[in-house]
Every structure is written in structure tokens, then in C-alpha cells.
Design a protein around this motif. Structure first.
Motif, PDB file in Angstrom:
ATOM      1  N   ASP A  55      45.566  33.267  32.806  1.00 28.90           N
ATOM      2  CA  ASP A  55      44.712  32.852  33.915  1.00 28.90           C
ATOM      3  C   ASP A  55      43.799  31.694  33.540  1.00 28.90           C
ATOM      4  N   ASP A 109      42.724  39.946  27.021  1.00 31.91           N
ATOM      5  CA  ASP A 109      42.346  40.314  28.383  1.00 31.91           C
ATOM      6  C   ASP A 109      40.852  40.584  28.434  1.00 31.91           C
ATOM      7  N   LEU A 115      41.375  39.510  33.569  1.00 34.99           N
ATOM      8  CA  LEU A 115      41.873  38.150  33.436  1.00 34.99           C
ATOM      9  C   LEU A 115      42.416  37.948  32.029  1.00 34.99           C
ATOM     10  N   ARG A 116      43.450  37.101  31.913  1.00 36.79           N
ATOM     11  CA  ARG A 116      44.048  36.823  30.601  1.00 36.79           C
ATOM     12  C   ARG A 116      43.631  35.432  30.135  1.00 36.79           C
ATOM     13  N   ARG A 119      37.257  38.482  39.354  1.00 34.58           N
ATOM     14  CA  ARG A 119      38.127  39.464  38.714  1.00 34.58           C
ATOM     15  C   ARG A 119      39.102  40.035  39.749  1.00 34.58           C
TER      16      ARG A 119
END
Length: 277
Positions: free
Chosen positions: A67, A24, A28-29, A121
Motif C-alpha cells: 500500500d 503490516d 496497511l502493508r 485504514r
């Protein structure tokens, strides 16, 4: 040798095996080079097949929401396999090489060297992902790219966020020095290592960093923490965990090395393998 200093607050990185890691950043991943296929032989054009020796610690269903995929290159099965390609269809954005984006199509976007893209974000603000150079083999890019193709690394930055460097399949310290000049010191460096070699290819020369060069890269970057990937699960990776530990100890950088454990193989909470991202 870099003078030792306390590491920054660790950003959890879940190492899944091979080049695949999940983390992360700014809400966001991100997932690096998705490789989820089973062990076995995987053909490559013009050479012997690559042999995967161990399964990934998690499959696509176990990864959860992603993401952005940071894909160093799309042309080799130890960086993007069949399951990984299918996985990309469900990811909103894949950042990769310009040529890779043309081949993949869909939601893939290519980044040239030093080209930034700003990502929104969830809570406001942005994460900037900048494409950075990588050399996938010994010598100069002009020598290796006609054989192995282009590769891109990534640097992630943002207001109030740690600086993260993802090297991709890079064997040269010259791009590392360039990254350090523009972005150093780096908080977390996800370094592809493993000293992969393929008989008959570039005289058996290094295709990605070996352990000693990974430790040297950590010093050049002023990295507060190094999470190595790309050092297990494939037979052409010639150096693994023990060699990395020895190299970082020899460089006086043991406190920077965060190997963690692959989930299910002896997790150590708070380190790379933590399963609770």
C-alpha cells in the motif's frame, strides 16, 4: 544502559536484504527502500560504483500487495534501484523526501521534517506517518546533504497500534534523540545500520549507523524491539550480523534485537524473516 523489560507483542517484519523490509501496520502493508536488482556493479555520480553482493530474498512478484513505500531517498542504487523504481509505479503511495517526490513524480509525496500524513485504514481509523530527520553521513546536515542529498525517516502511529520508527540512512544520534523526545518509547525500531563507508568520501567516515551506535539508538528510543536492515548484500557495508549481535550484547540489549533470517536462509517463525505475513 536501559533496564531490560519484556518486549511488546512482535509485529511481523519480513527482511528482504539490504534496506528492504515488508511489514503490516494497521491493516496497511508498508515496504521500505525497494531494492530488487541482481548482484553487480551500480554506478554512482562522482565516485566508485557500489557493488551488490547478494540477491534480494524476494522480487517484486514475491512481495505481494504493497500500500505504501517508505523511501528514505531516491538518489542511491542501494536504496532505490532500477527494479525498485519500476515497482513504485504499481504502489498507490510513495512517501519520501520533498526533492525525491519532485524527481519521481506520479504517486510520490514528499514529507518535510515532522510533517504528518494520515492514511485511512481498511477497517476504519487512520495510520499517521510522520517524516523525521536523518543525516546521511558524518557531521551536520548542512555538510552532508550537498554531497549525498536529503534523507527522511518515518514514525508510524495510530490508536491502539504500536509505534514504529524507520530510521532511513541516518548516521547521527541527534535525530534519534529528537524522535525519542516526541514519540518514545518506540515499540519497533527498523534501524538502518551496516556502517557503510566509501573510500575518499568524508574521509571514510560513517554514512549510516554502525553497530555500536545502533545499540545506543535502541537505548535512546527505549525500543522494545529493534529490527536492523541495511547491513548485508552490499560491499560498502562494513559491519554485519555478528557485529550487531556483539554490540547489542555489550549494551545489555540482546533481548531487544530481532535479526530474524532472510527467507530461504533459515527462517525462524515469529521473527523478522517470517515468510507468512
Amino acid at each position: 544502559m536501559v533496564t531490560s523489560r519484556p518486549p511488546a507483542e512482535p509485529m511481523p517484519v519480513r527482511v528482504l536484504g539490504g534496506p528492504t523490509a515488508l511489514f503490516d501496520h494497521g491493516g496497511l502493508r508498508f515496504l521500505t527502500d525497494p531494492t530488487f536488482d541482481a548482484p553487480g556493479e551500480y554506478p554512482v555520480p562522482g565516485g566508485p560504483p557500489l557493488v551488490k553482493t547478494a540477491p534480494s530474498a524476494a522480487g517484486p512478484a514475491g512481495v505481494g500487495r504493497v500500500d505504501v513505500v517508505l523511501l528514505s531517498h531516491d538518489e542511491h542504487p542501494d536504496n532505490l534501484d532500477h527494479s525498485g523504481r519500476k515497482f513504485l509505479a504499481d504502489v498507490p503511495l510513495t512517501l519520501t523526501t520533498p526533492g525525491g517526490a519532485r524527481r519521481l513524480g506520479g504517486r510520490a509525496r514528499g514529507l518535510a521534517d515532522w510533517e504528518p500524513v494520515r492514511l485511512d485504514r481498511p477497517g476504519g481509523g487512520t495510520v499517521t506517518v510522520t517524516g523525521v530527520p536523518a543525516v546521511h553521513g558524518p557531521g551536520e546536515r548542512a555538510d552532508v546533504e550537498p554531497v549525498l542529498g536529503e534523507v527522511v525517516g518515518f514514525v508510524l502511529t495510530g490508536d491502539g497500534l504500536p509505534t514504529v520508527y524507520v530510521s532511513g540512512d541516518n548516521a547521527s544520534l541527534d535525530p534519534v534523540r529528537q524522535v525519542a523526545e516526541r514519540f518514545g518509547p518506540v515499540d519497533t525500531a527498523v534501524l538502518f545500520a551496516g556502517a557503510p563507508r566509501v573510500p575518499g568520501l568524508f574521509g571514510g567516515g560513517l554514512l549510516v549507523l554502525d553497530s555500536v551506535r545502533a545499540a545506543e539508538a535502541a537505548g535512546i528510543l527505549g525500543a522494545r524491539r529493534v529490527v536492523p536492515v541495511h547491513h548485508d548484500s552490499w560491499s560498502h557495508f562494513t559491519e554485519g550480523r555478528d557485529t550487531l549481535i556483539a554490540a547489542f550484547a555489550g549494551a545489555g540489549l540482546s533481548d531487544r534485537l530481532d535479526l530474524g533470517e532472510r527467507p530461504g536462509l533459515g527462517e525462524r517463525p515469529g521473527l523478522s524473516g517470517r515468510p507468512d505475513l
